[in-house]
Design a protein around this motif. Sequence first.
Motif, PDB file in Angstrom:
ATOM      1  N   THR A  22       0.805  -1.247  -0.044  1.00 15.24           N
ATOM      2  CA  THR A  22      -0.074   0.022  -0.043  1.00 15.24           C
ATOM      3  C   THR A  22       0.717   1.240   0.085  1.00 15.24           C
ATOM      4  N   GLY A  23       0.332   2.324  -0.182  1.00 14.49           N
ATOM      5  CA  GLY A  23       1.112   3.424  -0.113  1.00 14.49           C
ATOM      6  C   GLY A  23       1.108   4.160  -1.730  1.00 14.49           C
ATOM      7  N   SER A  24       1.261   5.604  -1.612  1.00 15.71           N
ATOM      8  CA  SER A  24       1.213   6.014  -3.150  1.00 15.71           C
ATOM      9  C   SER A  24       2.545   5.619  -4.103  1.00 15.71           C
ATOM     10  N   ASP A  25       3.303   5.192  -3.315  1.00 15.91           N
ATOM     11  CA  ASP A  25       4.618   4.626  -4.099  1.00 15.91           C
ATOM     12  C   ASP A  25       4.734   3.200  -4.529  1.00 15.91           C
ATOM     13  N   ARG A  26       3.619   2.377  -4.227  1.00 15.74           N
ATOM     14  CA  ARG A  26       3.543   1.043  -4.282  1.00 15.74           C
ATOM     15  C   ARG A  26       3.878   0.647  -5.773  1.00 15.74           C
ATOM     16  N   ARG A  28       5.496   2.290  -8.002  1.00 20.22           N
ATOM     17  CA  ARG A  28       7.092   2.449  -8.366  1.00 20.22           C
ATOM     18  C   ARG A  28       7.710   1.657  -7.784  1.00 20.22           C
ATOM     19  N   GLU A  68      -7.726  -0.617  -6.065  1.00 23.70           N
ATOM     20  CA  GLU A  68      -7.745   0.837  -6.220  1.00 23.70           C
ATOM     21  C   GLU A  68      -6.541   1.241  -5.073  1.00 23.70           C
ATOM     22  N   ASP A  69      -6.406   0.757  -4.076  1.00 22.62           N
ATOM     23  CA  ASP A  69      -5.604   1.262  -2.898  1.00 22.62           C
ATOM     24  C   ASP A  69      -4.538   0.195  -2.710  1.00 22.62           C
ATOM     25  N   LYS A  96       7.023   6.006   0.133  1.00 17.83           N
ATOM     26  CA  LYS A  96       5.689   6.035   0.674  1.00 17.83           C
ATOM     27  C   LYS A  96       4.928   4.521   0.141  1.00 17.83           C
TER      28      LYS A  96
END
Length: 315
Positions: A22-26, A28, A68-69, A96
């Motif tokens: 999870t997290g916005s950098d997952r 990448r 989605e997340d 992140k």
Amino acid sequence: MNYQSDKVSFCDRSTWGILQFTGSDRLRYLHNQSTNDFNSLKPGQGCQTVFVTSTARTLDLATAYLTEDAVLAIVFPNRRQQLLKWLDGFIFPFDKVKLADVSEQYALITLIGAESPDLIQKLFDIDLKESPEGNHQLAIINDITLRIAVGSDLGLPGYNLIIPQENAATIRSLLVDNNVSEMDSDSWEQLRILQGRPAPDKELTEDYNPLEAGLWHTISFDKGCYIGQETIARLDTYNGVKQKLWGVKLDNPVSPETPVMVEDKKVGVLTSCTKSDTGLFGLAYVRTKAGGAGLTVKIGEATGELVPVPFISDH
């Protein structure tokens, strides 16, 4: 063995690991840590990918699904803890991304067989017949929400069902009530070998790289840098794959790790062996210079013939 290709069977694979990112950098992060192109995927899609060392030696072949997340990655049972520790070592304070082992929260049931698309449509009222492998979506039945993903992880028609652990017994009973036969883990292992899906500690070890294991479909050659990328790119560019994984038809049982011989010269090693309805069958790495499909080899007291297997490719 309970599997019949013209019907549908299920295998409870809940001993396998499920890692959650999870997290916005997952994306990448996974893009940089494995062989496939995560940046090109969207929620509802998935892929198979390989985690490798910096020298492109294989750690595990995983199946990943983007939601989605989060990203959920199915990993081999005996690689779960090793991968968790290894991947956590590449998460830095500014990243992140969070990594969690959610294996105890979910059960994994795999449907296999030509009738599985019709069964999915009948039970869950969703049509996934034309959906690419890796695509997935949520379904609800009897107030139970589960995730249904296209693909059996064996190169055979089928689906992975990711189910909240507390609802797993209900879904298993539902399948049995609809005349779906259950495969045990030994039957899964037999199918794995017959299909040619490489497994950790057998075909996937630090002695071999993904190209030798025939996992070309899990590798993006256009995505840029990732762990092990330089070695894999060099092997591809300079035709550096010197050995290859093959199926082997055998006339006698033989133990894994037995050398593969041609005219008293060692050309490879057997990695797996099973007995099936059609005879004895194994997987072996064989040097490319020794030959390919149709080559007769000696493995211990057995004579074998190299044959292609469906799951892997040679490019």
